[in-house]
Structures are given as structure tokens and as C-alpha cells.
Design a protein around this motif. Structure first.
Motif, short mmCIF file in Angstrom:
data_model
loop_
_atom_site.label_atom_id
_atom_site.label_comp_id
_atom_site.label_asym_id
_atom_site.label_seq_id
_atom_site.Cartn_x
_atom_site.Cartn_y
_atom_site.Cartn_z
N LYS A 84 -8.45 2.21 -3.96
CA LYS A 84 -9.43 1.12 -3.84
C LYS A 84 -10.56 1.47 -2.89
O LYS A 84 -11.67 0.93 -3.00
N HIS A 139 -2.02 -5.98 1.29
CA HIS A 139 -3.05 -4.96 1.08
C HIS A 139 -3.89 -4.72 2.34
O HIS A 139 -4.37 -3.62 2.57
N THR A 186 -4.09 -1.05 3.73
CA THR A 186 -5.45 -0.50 3.86
C THR A 186 -5.65 0.06 5.26
O THR A 186 -6.26 1.13 5.44
N ASP A 216 -2.39 -7.91 -6.89
CA ASP A 216 -3.55 -7.83 -6.00
C ASP A 216 -4.49 -9.01 -6.27
O ASP A 216 -5.58 -8.86 -6.80
N TYR A 241 -2.30 3.25 -3.64
CA TYR A 241 -3.07 2.20 -4.32
C TYR A 241 -4.31 1.82 -3.51
O TYR A 241 -5.42 1.71 -4.05
N ASN A 242 -4.13 1.63 -2.21
CA ASN A 242 -5.25 1.18 -1.39
C ASN A 242 -6.22 2.31 -1.07
O ASN A 242 -7.42 2.06 -0.90
#
Length: 268
Positions: free
Chosen positions: A30, A252, A256, A241, A26-27
């Protein structure tokens, strides 16, 4: 674009592999990377997690074709991909994947044909994505052998418990003796990612010290994941989020950092 195929793995269950796969993927998405996560477990926990994540943006989510159905019907895997976001995609799984090993035994004669099958199946996807993560169950089996053979890199997830350390040792030995020595896999171990039972706890420090001695400091990720209640909630409700929520921000931020360290280690 040629994807790096990866798996977070350990012989022991309950170390957070599925959550880690989902949140790192997911990160990375991003950060602008195109990410595919493949659920390789008949329990389909990752499928459930990511579909719940997508459900926050849409009301109706259906799985038209599972991974096993696509294999049985010779359907290209890119046609069963579910977009979770613009840059994060999922290949879903279902209970019928429990038949996958039987499929291999029925359709292939030699061990190398069985073990290399999935690597050939996902080869066309490598030109589409930057990262492909394969989320596997915590077993040493033909099922997982086919997933690990397809990987370029494996991150060993180490929960700071004695049994998890022993599991990591057994797992690494198995990879070397079976996939690399016997089947000549080119898979490599990118590093060992600690998952802390409780920040600052003595047992964490003792297991980490043993891990440094066993595997070498350079092989242990600088970033470490703490077990967080918010991650447990995300497992049940999907990834949230909310920038205004300090707990979401903290989760996150940690993942990250892990995502960035993965990219740094790959460059090195």
C-alpha cells in the motif's frame, strides 16, 4: 530494483509470524512497494490467508502450480506467482512441500549445495520486487536453513512470553553458529519485533525489560504489535481493509508503522 529478502522468524510457534508476514507485506504494498510473499510451509496457512484476501475481489481462485511442483518440474518461480493485488504477489504452497527436504537430500551431495539451493532459485525474482518475504514454519531444520540462507535480513518475532524469549535466544545463536559461521551466509538480523500478549500487562513489561537487557535497546523495534482479535479473524477470513471500520484501521495503522520502521532500519 534489487529486492530485500526477509523472513519473520522464531524457534517457537504461535508467535504470529504468518500474520506479520502477510500484514507487513500488505501494508508495504500500500506504500507503493512491490512485494512478493513466498509460502515456505507445507501447512500453507499464508497461502490460504492471501487467497481468501484475493477472493474478496474475485470468485474463482485456483492454484495451478505449487512451489514444490515448480521445483520438481524446473519451472521458473515467476511463472507461478499469484497476484493478490497489483503490488502484492504470492508464491503458493501446498502439502507436497513436505517432500522438499527429501528433494534436497536426493539431488545434492554437499551441505552447502543444499543450503544455498533456494537462494539461487529466487535470484531472478530480486530484480522484479522491492521486498520478498519468506514465511517459514517454526523449526530449526534444513528446510528453514535454505530459506534463511536466501535472506538478506531476518526479523525475530518475540511474543512476550518466557518461552518465546528463550526461543529467540536459541534462534539467534543458531543463526550465528550455523548459517553465518559454518556456511558464511551474509544474512543479518534487522531487529527484534515484540508481539505483546496484552497491552499494559506486567508480563509484557518484564519480558521486554529482559529483552532490552539481553539484546540491547537499539535492537528492539520501537513499534510493537498487540495481539488483536481482528488479526485472528483475518487469519480465518482474509485481510480486510475497511476505512470505516475502526478495528481494520487500527490493525493497518500498527502494521504500517512496522513497515515504515523496517524501511528506516534498512536505510540506517
Amino acid at each position: 530494483m534489487v529486492a530485500t529478502v526477509m523472513s519473520f522468524a522464531n524457534f517457537k510457534g504461535g508467535v504470529g509470524k504468518t500474520s506479520t508476514s502477510a500484514l507487513v507485506g500488505y501494508n508495504l504494498s500500500k506504500l507503493g512497494k512491490k512485494v512478493l510473499i513466498i509460502d515456505f510451509d507445507a501447512q500453507a496457512n499464508l497461502t490460504s490467508l492471501l487467497l481468501k484476501t484475493k477472493a474478496s475481489d474475485s470468485d474463482i481462485i485456483t492454484i495451478d502450480t505449487s512451489l514444490m511442483s515448480a521445483i520438481n518440474e524446473n519451472i521458473p518461480l515467476d511463472s507461478i506467482v499469484i497476484p493478490i493485488s497489483e503490488t502484492l504477489h504470492l508464491i503458493p504452497n501446498a502439502v507436497d512441500f513436505s517432500m522438499y527436504t527429501r528433494y534436497l537430500e536426493r539431488n545434492f551431495d554437499t551441505e552447502i549445495e543444499k543450503v544455498s539451493f533456494f537462494s539461487q532459485l529466487i535470484a531472478p525474482l530480486k530484480d522484479i520486487y522491492d521486498f520478498i518475504f519468506i514465511d517459514v514454519p517454526p523449526t530449526l531444520s534444513l528446510l528453514n536453513d535454505t530459506a534463511f540462507y536466501a535472506c538478506d535480513q531476518i526479523v525475530v518475532v518475540l511474543q512476550t512470553q518466557e518461552r518465546s524469549l528463550a526461543g529467540a535466544e536459541v534462534f539467534i545463536e543458531y543463526l550465528q553458529q550455523t548459517l553465518i559461521d559454518e556456511f558464511h551466509s551474509k544474512v543479518d538480523i534487522l531487529g527484534i519485533l515484540p508481539v505483546l500478549s496484552k497491552k499494559g500487562a506486567r508480563v509484557d513489561d518484564e519480558i521486554l525489560k529482559s529483552a532490552y537487557e539481553e539484546f540491547g535497546m537499539d535492537n528492539i523495534f520501537d513499534n510493537k504489535i498487540s495481539i488483536m482479535e481482528r488479526v485472528k479473524r483475518m487469519d480465518m477470513e482474509g485481510i480486510t481493509d475497511n476505512d470505516k471500520d475502526i478495528h481494520d484501521r487500527r490493525v493497518h495503522e500498527i502494521f504500517t508503522h512496522v513497515a515504515n520502521e523496517i524501511m528506516t532500519r534498512l536505510e540506517g
